[in-house]
Motif scaffolding. Sequence first.
Motif, mmCIF file in Angstrom:
data_model
loop_
_atom_site.group_PDB
_atom_site.id
_atom_site.type_symbol
_atom_site.label_atom_id
_atom_site.label_comp_id
_atom_site.label_asym_id
_atom_site.label_seq_id
_atom_site.Cartn_x
_atom_site.Cartn_y
_atom_site.Cartn_z
ATOM 1 N N ASN A 170 -40.452 97.005 -20.857
ATOM 2 C CA ASN A 170 -39.604 95.944 -21.385
ATOM 3 C C ASN A 170 -40.277 94.606 -21.113
ATOM 4 O OD1 ASN A 170 -37.665 94.006 -21.897
ATOM 5 N ND2 ASN A 170 -36.119 94.882 -20.559
ATOM 6 N N ASN A 171 -40.599 93.869 -22.178
ATOM 7 C CA ASN A 171 -41.266 92.576 -22.033
ATOM 8 C C ASN A 171 -40.344 91.388 -22.298
ATOM 9 O OD1 ASN A 171 -44.053 94.237 -23.382
ATOM 10 N ND2 ASN A 171 -43.932 93.495 -21.300
ATOM 11 N N ASP A 177 -34.448 88.921 -18.965
ATOM 12 C CA ASP A 177 -32.999 89.101 -19.085
ATOM 13 C C ASP A 177 -32.365 87.813 -19.571
ATOM 14 O OD1 ASP A 177 -32.655 91.775 -18.428
ATOM 15 O OD2 ASP A 177 -32.362 91.380 -16.300
ATOM 16 N N ALA A 207 -32.106 94.525 -18.181
ATOM 17 C CA ALA A 207 -33.184 95.439 -17.800
ATOM 18 C C ALA A 207 -32.685 96.485 -16.810
ATOM 19 C CB ALA A 207 -34.356 94.655 -17.211
ATOM 20 N N ARG A 216 -32.993 100.392 -17.316
ATOM 21 C CA ARG A 216 -33.763 101.149 -16.321
ATOM 22 C C ARG A 216 -32.965 102.376 -15.865
ATOM 23 N NH1 ARG A 216 -37.848 100.157 -12.990
ATOM 24 N NH2 ARG A 216 -37.788 97.911 -13.357
ATOM 25 N N TYR A 221 -39.799 103.367 -16.316
ATOM 26 C CA TYR A 221 -39.326 102.100 -16.861
ATOM 27 C C TYR A 221 -39.989 100.967 -16.098
ATOM 28 C CZ TYR A 221 -36.173 98.578 -18.771
ATOM 29 O OH TYR A 221 -35.660 97.486 -19.439
ATOM 30 N N HIS A 250 -40.409 96.674 -16.116
ATOM 31 C CA HIS A 250 -39.950 95.401 -16.667
ATOM 32 C C HIS A 250 -40.975 94.324 -16.336
ATOM 33 C CE1 HIS A 250 -36.713 92.035 -16.826
ATOM 34 N NE2 HIS A 250 -37.257 92.221 -18.023
ATOM 35 N N PRO A 281 -41.188 90.752 -17.677
ATOM 36 C CA PRO A 281 -40.617 89.725 -18.553
ATOM 37 C C PRO A 281 -41.648 88.659 -18.929
ATOM 38 C CG PRO A 281 -39.790 89.484 -16.304
ATOM 39 C CD PRO A 281 -40.642 90.721 -16.332
#
Length: 141
Positions: free
Chosen positions: A32-33, A36, A45, A49, A59, A61, A63
């Motif tokens: 995940n890029n 939040d 996230a 997750r 998973y 993260h 960001p």
Amino acid sequence: MKQISDRLWISPQIETGAIAALKDKGFAGIVNNRPDGEEPRQPAAATNRLEAEAHGLNYTHIPIVPGQISEDQVRDFQNALNDSDGPVIAHCKTGTRSATLYAIGEVMDGRMSHTEVKELGERLGVDLTGATKWLQSHGYS
């Protein structure tokens, strides 16, 4: 979803309810890029997750604020791909940040030339101008 390589696909935001289907499609991990709170109804996230891990998916993260990519984030992205036991799907709002991290890492490690970044973007239908600018400003031109 757009396939970049045998090990990497990119996509827009993955909703929590779609995660189980990713496991069924053969994915081993999610990156995940998105930070939040980027949009009001975006899944957190931590929520994604928990869902990913409940279905046996890795998973990660990482960001990324647009225009603020660090070399550490690129390396973290590469590590997430390398540490996965199978294909990974990376997402952000549109997939562009995920593709940008991939392209930068490929050029940094000599698997792609900086001139191939534009071709990759055209093939995927994403604007990798940000990757090209990052590479130039970090001496990869």
